[in-house]
Design a protein around this motif. Structure first.
Motif, PDB file in Angstrom:
ATOM      1  N   ILE A  54       0.773  -1.177  -0.183  1.00  0.00           N
ATOM      2  CA  ILE A  54       0.008   0.159  -0.017  1.00  0.00           C
ATOM      3  C   ILE A  54       0.849   1.226  -0.025  1.00  0.00           C
ATOM      4  O   ILE A  54       0.651   2.204  -0.884  1.00  0.00           O
TER       5      ILE A  54
ATOM      6  N   HIS B 115       2.444   1.963  -3.309  1.00  0.00           N
ATOM      7  CA  HIS B 115       1.474   2.419  -4.399  1.00  0.00           C
ATOM      8  C   HIS B 115       1.015   4.053  -4.044  1.00  0.00           C
ATOM      9  O   HIS B 115       1.123   4.690  -5.173  1.00  0.00           O
ATOM     10  N   LYS B 116       1.159   4.252  -2.872  1.00  0.00           N
ATOM     11  CA  LYS B 116       0.851   5.850  -2.495  1.00  0.00           C
ATOM     12  C   LYS B 116       1.915   6.482  -3.037  1.00  0.00           C
ATOM     13  O   LYS B 116       1.799   7.714  -3.644  1.00  0.00           O
TER      14      LYS B 116
ATOM     15  N   LYS C 232       2.036   9.618  -5.740  1.00  0.00           N
ATOM     16  CA  LYS C 232       2.437  10.987  -5.465  1.00  0.00           C
ATOM     17  C   LYS C 232       3.822  11.369  -6.310  1.00  0.00           C
ATOM     18  O   LYS C 232       3.846  12.547  -6.879  1.00  0.00           O
TER      19      LYS C 232
ATOM     20  N   ASP D 164      -7.680   1.673   2.610  1.00  0.00           N
ATOM     21  CA  ASP D 164      -6.631   2.228   2.738  1.00  0.00           C
ATOM     22  C   ASP D 164      -6.556   3.335   1.599  1.00  0.00           C
ATOM     23  O   ASP D 164      -5.666   4.275   1.868  1.00  0.00           O
ATOM     24  N   PHE D 165      -6.859   2.996   0.560  1.00  0.00           N
ATOM     25  CA  PHE D 165      -6.512   3.888  -0.837  1.00  0.00           C
ATOM     26  C   PHE D 165      -7.806   4.723  -0.988  1.00  0.00           C
ATOM     27  O   PHE D 165      -8.994   4.222  -1.225  1.00  0.00           O
ATOM     28  N   SER D 166      -7.603   6.047  -0.668  1.00  0.00           N
ATOM     29  CA  SER D 166      -8.552   7.032  -0.847  1.00  0.00           C
ATOM     30  C   SER D 166      -9.241   7.128  -2.220  1.00  0.00           C
ATOM     31  O   SER D 166      -8.557   6.920  -2.932  1.00  0.00           O
TER      32      SER D 166
ATOM     33  N   LYS E  38      -6.895   9.479  -3.892  1.00  0.00           N
ATOM     34  CA  LYS E  38      -5.544   9.072  -4.538  1.00  0.00           C
ATOM     35  C   LYS E  38      -6.094   8.289  -5.871  1.00  0.00           C
ATOM     36  O   LYS E  38      -5.272   8.399  -6.928  1.00  0.00           O
ATOM     37  N   ARG E  39      -7.203   7.574  -5.986  1.00  0.00           N
ATOM     38  CA  ARG E  39      -7.606   7.007  -7.163  1.00  0.00           C
ATOM     39  C   ARG E  39      -7.902   7.893  -8.480  1.00  0.00           C
ATOM     40  O   ARG E  39      -7.349   7.725  -9.640  1.00  0.00           O
TER      41      ARG E  39
END
Length: 256
Positions: free
Chosen positions: A28, A31-32, A36, A84-86, A89-90
């Motif tokens: 996770i 990926h974040k 970014k 956890d992925f907002s 973010k998507r």
């Protein structure tokens, strides 16, 4: 080139070459960080690595292919559906993808379409399968953006060759794979995909012959996907009957 090294390393990490997929927190975080980092990198790519049409020989096709491949791998990752992925973010990832695609166009948007088409976009035709994969996403903005990209790819190939046979072949192959694997094959995905792509061609100023051919092609694809879904449901029902029969007590078999 440092950017190409980054794209290849990031792709390798996304493919779990560095650590296993069940290391959830690390995946996770990766990926974040990747999303970014792609925001300023996208700005850099647009500012420095898009030569004018008069200097098209300076265009670094492999760099852009690596960039899109890494981003498409990132956006198609199963980690994006984790809580956890907002949604922000998507949406950010979907926005970066569309920004880079539009940056590669030479032509300005027309009155009938807000998306620029043509130019260097043709070099990305080999990535059609990854685009189709995201066209079935249940994330609205990502699906809308990638269907718009597919729309542009079809127009670009048609203008270049007078047909879009290669896209037709790869699109059907990819849909067959996705629906047969049941990873994204459901009736909702079918309806949204066919309807959105058809709407783009019916509402935009495109060649009448192309519009007619796309309409016929989408009718065939829709019928094909319905057949795949029906056959999958039939196989599932047969499997359930076999499982119930195998699990039934011996006494129910008509014995003493």
């Amino acid at each position: 080139m440092y950017l190409q090294i980054f794209f290849k390393v990031a792709t390798s990490i996304l493919e779990n070459d560095a650590f296993p997929s069940n290391w959830l927190n690390v995946n996770i975080l990766t990926h974040k960080v990747s999303i970014k980092m792609m925001d300023p990198i996208a700005t850099l790519l647009k500012r420095i690595f898009i030569p004018p049409p008069s200097a098209s020989h300076q265009f670094k096709a492999e760099l852009w292919k690596d960039a899109f491949f890494m981003l498409l791998k990132l956006l198609s990752s199963e980690q994006l559906v984790i809580e956890d992925f907002s949604p922000q973010k998507r949406r950010a990832g979907a926005d970066i993808l569309l920004r880079l695609w539009e940056a590669l166009a030479w032509a300005e948007p027309t009155e009938s379409s807000s998306v620029s088409q043509g130019g260097y976009q043709a070099v990305l035709s080999s990535l059609i399968g990854y685009i189709v994969n995201l066209c079935l996403s249940h994330h609205d903005q990502l699906r809308n953006n990638t269907v718009g990209i597919l729309f542009g790819m079809i127009i670009s190939e048609y203008h270049q060759y007078g047909h879009f046979d290669q896209i037709e072949t790869e699109l059907v192959r990819k849909l067959d794979s996705l629906f047969m694997s049941q990873s994204k094959g459901d009736d909702i995905s079918r309806v949204f995909f066919i309807a959105q792509l058809r709407h783009l061609f019916e509402s935009s100023e495109v060649d009448d012959q192309l519009r007619e051919r796309v309409s016929t092609f989408l009718d065939s694809v829709d019928a094909f996907l319905k057949l795949l879904l029906n056959s999958g449901q039939l196989a599932a029902r047969r499997g359930n009957r076999v499982s119930r029969t195998a699990a039934a007590p011996e006494g129910q078999d008509g014995g003493q």
